[in-house]
Write a protein that holds these residues in place. Structure first.
Motif, short mmCIF file in Angstrom:
data_model
loop_
_atom_site.label_atom_id
_atom_site.label_comp_id
_atom_site.label_asym_id
_atom_site.label_seq_id
_atom_site.Cartn_x
_atom_site.Cartn_y
_atom_site.Cartn_z
N GLY A 270 -0.46 -1.29 0.08
CA GLY A 270 -0.41 0.17 0.08
C GLY A 270 -0.23 0.73 1.48
N LEU A 271 -0.96 0.16 2.44
CA LEU A 271 -0.82 0.59 3.83
C LEU A 271 0.59 0.32 4.35
CD1 LEU A 271 -2.02 1.63 6.50
CD2 LEU A 271 -2.79 -0.72 6.95
N PHE B 243 -3.67 4.17 -18.74
CA PHE B 243 -3.89 2.94 -17.98
C PHE B 243 -4.26 3.35 -16.54
CE2 PHE B 243 -0.49 1.90 -21.08
CZ PHE B 243 -1.21 1.01 -21.88
N PRO B 244 -5.55 3.55 -16.28
CA PRO B 244 -5.97 4.10 -14.97
C PRO B 244 -5.54 3.28 -13.77
CG PRO B 244 -7.76 4.22 -16.56
CD PRO B 244 -6.69 3.40 -17.20
N ASP B 245 -5.32 1.97 -13.94
CA ASP B 245 -4.92 1.18 -12.79
C ASP B 245 -3.48 1.47 -12.36
OD1 ASP B 245 -3.98 0.04 -15.10
OD2 ASP B 245 -4.36 -2.02 -14.50
N LEU B 246 -2.77 2.32 -13.13
CA LEU B 246 -1.43 2.77 -12.73
C LEU B 246 -1.51 4.12 -12.01
CD1 LEU B 246 0.65 1.86 -15.92
CD2 LEU B 246 0.42 0.55 -13.79
N GLY B 247 -2.70 4.53 -11.67
CA GLY B 247 -2.88 5.83 -11.03
C GLY B 247 -2.83 5.78 -9.52
N GLY B 248 -2.42 4.64 -8.97
CA GLY B 248 -2.32 4.54 -7.51
C GLY B 248 -1.15 5.33 -6.97
N ARG B 249 -0.98 5.26 -5.67
CA ARG B 249 0.07 6.03 -5.02
C ARG B 249 1.36 5.23 -4.93
NH1 ARG B 249 -0.24 9.04 0.91
NH2 ARG B 249 1.85 9.96 0.83
N THR B 250 2.46 5.87 -5.26
CA THR B 250 3.78 5.28 -5.06
C THR B 250 4.46 5.97 -3.89
OG1 THR B 250 4.78 6.81 -6.66
CG2 THR B 250 4.03 4.67 -7.49
N TYR B 251 5.45 5.29 -3.34
CA TYR B 251 6.16 5.82 -2.18
C TYR B 251 7.65 5.92 -2.49
CZ TYR B 251 1.74 4.89 0.08
OH TYR B 251 0.40 4.88 0.39
N ALA B 252 8.31 6.82 -1.80
CA ALA B 252 9.71 7.12 -2.09
C ALA B 252 10.55 5.86 -2.10
CB ALA B 252 10.25 8.10 -1.04
N PRO B 253 11.37 5.68 -3.13
CA PRO B 253 12.25 4.51 -3.17
C PRO B 253 13.30 4.61 -2.06
CG PRO B 253 12.79 6.04 -4.94
CD PRO B 253 11.54 6.55 -4.31
N GLU C 274 10.49 -0.70 -10.13
CA GLU C 274 10.08 -1.07 -8.77
C GLU C 274 8.78 -0.36 -8.38
OE1 GLU C 274 11.48 -3.56 -7.62
OE2 GLU C 274 13.20 -3.55 -8.99
N HIS C 275 8.60 0.86 -8.85
CA HIS C 275 7.33 1.56 -8.59
C HIS C 275 6.16 0.81 -9.24
CE1 HIS C 275 8.55 4.87 -6.26
NE2 HIS C 275 9.02 5.64 -7.20
N SER C 276 6.40 0.21 -10.39
CA SER C 276 5.31 -0.51 -11.05
C SER C 276 4.82 -1.66 -10.18
CB SER C 276 5.76 -1.03 -12.43
OG SER C 276 6.62 -2.15 -12.30
N HIS C 277 5.75 -2.28 -9.44
CA HIS C 277 5.34 -3.34 -8.51
C HIS C 277 4.46 -2.76 -7.40
CE1 HIS C 277 7.59 -6.36 -10.48
NE2 HIS C 277 8.79 -6.00 -10.07
N GLN C 278 4.79 -1.57 -6.93
CA GLN C 278 3.95 -0.92 -5.92
C GLN C 278 2.55 -0.68 -6.45
OE1 GLN C 278 6.27 2.61 -4.83
NE2 GLN C 278 6.80 1.65 -2.87
#
Length: 391
Positions: free
Chosen positions: A61-62, A202-212, A255-259
């Motif tokens: 994430g960092l 699915f709460p574990d999909l609530g993380g932050r994604t970044y611009a593709p 690809e966001h799902s991988h993030q």
């Protein structure tokens, strides 16, 4: 090594660093230890789960946050620089080794830093990404059944996806011939918000994604048959922007799902499609339904041909146009056309050979990392789609 002269004519030299032999051995040994420990522990799911979701996830994430500062793909730049450097260093090594005595010793000294660097990269990749292949997967964590689905349920869900695709297809922006018109920037911008609804379930999909990131070498990705790639060492979702527009949103969602920590490709396909169709964004919904329909109909074709015929006949003209455009595009990437027949044949053979080689390498990589279906795992999301949408 001389780098410049000062005003008195004296040469400035780079300071030499003489490290103790023990330090050098430690530096060279550390990546081997990292890799060895990973392979020793990878068969313990609880350990790999802790590493994947407690240790590597915040690091990735960092890295994603830092790389998002730049609008271009750092992954692409790093790979390009690495390839150029390897070619340059290989040529220089051959030249240096050829004109000096003690060739084996010189060759070993020049190759050692390369192997050490490669070992560090692989060691980091193992802990940051490959650990997730041995951790409990998305399906296991959320109670999806591993026992398959009924053919009747498969037909029901395929019919649902066909109905939704028909409903949404006329709403998409099209030219006078009915071909889908891309708004790639709009897709990239909207993609940051598409997991909002699915994360409620699915709460574990609530993380932050970044611009593709758009790839400069999208044409090369197309030639090798790939739509996108997530690179854990930069945290970037890299997208082939040349792919047919109707399938771009699902590719971005994949690809966001991988993030977000979905590792297996079959599960990333399911998550990407589910995120799209629940997003509330018509462009992403249509992409999810038309993409998922392709998987579902492929599975239905052999086991229930009558349902397959019934559903395919029901598809609207717009859906068929989008599918034909997709097929035509990928078929065009398998052949090179310069206007010179013998040259076309040679370049087409080379292109196909490179594509097959990339597939073989990636297939072997997936299988070596506990993904036993290899590239076929891309179709294994069907069971999850049926179980999720039949409920």
């Amino acid at each position: 090594m001389d780098i410049e002269k000062n005003e008195t004519g004296k040469k400035w030299k780079l300071p030499s660093i003489n490290l103790p032999r023990g330090v050098i051995i430690a530096i060279c040994s550390l990546p081997v230890v990292l890799i060895g420990v990973f392979y020793a522990l990878r068969s313990i799911p609880s350990v790999m789960g802790w590493v994947a979701f407690r240790v590597s996830a915040p690091i990735r994430g960092l890295l994603g946050m830092l790389s998002s500062i730049y609008p271009f793909s750092i992954t692409e730049i790093l790979i390009t620089v690495a390839i150029i450097w390897v070619i340059f260093y290989s040529v220089k090594t051959i030249m240096v080794t050829a004109r000096r005595r003690g060739k084996l010793r010189i060759l070993a000294r020049r190759l050692l830093p390369v192997f050490v660097a490669a070992a560090y990269i692989w060691g980091l990749f193992c802990w940051l990404w490959n650990s997730g292949y041995y951790a409990p997967g998305f399906a296991e964590r959320h109670g999806f059944s591993p026992n398959g689905v009924a053919i009747s349920d498969l037909a029901v869900v395929a019919s649902l996806f066909a109905e939704k695709a028909n409903e949404l297809a006329p709403l998409m922006l099209r030219d006078e011939n009915g071909h889908y018109i891309a708004d790639r920037r709009g897709v990239f911008a909207a993609s940051m918000d598409i997991y909002r609804n699915i994360a409620l379930e699915f709460p574990d999909l609530g993380g932050r994604t970044y611009a593709p990131k758009s790839m400069m070498f999208s044409w090369l990705m197309s030639r090798t048959g790939y739509s996108g790639v997530y690179f854990a060492l930069t945290g970037e979702a890299n997208i082939n922007t040349r792919i047919p527009a109707p399938f771009l949103p699902t590719t971005v969602a994949h690809e966001h799902s991988h993030q977000l920590g979905v590792f297996a490709e079959d599960e990333a396909n399911f998550v990407g499609i589910a995120a799209c169709v629940t997003s509330g964004n018509a462009v992403f919904e249509y992409s999810g339904y038309i993409s998922g329909l392709g998987y579902l109909l492929s599975a239905l074709h052999d086991d229930d041909p009558q349902s397959w015929i019934r559903i395919t006949v029901s598809l609207s003209n717009e859906v068929w146009i989008d599918w034909r455009d997709n097929d035509d595009y990928w078929e065009s990437q398998r052949r090179v056309k310069t206007g010179v027949e013998f040259l076309d044949n040679i370049l087409t053979s080379v292109t196909q050979g490179v594509s097959d080689a990339v597939d073989a390498v990636y297939d072997s990589f997936l299988k070596s990392q506990n993904q036993t279906l290899g590239l076929k795992s891309y179709g294994a999301c069907v069971d999850m789609l049926v179980e999720y949408f039949i409920a």
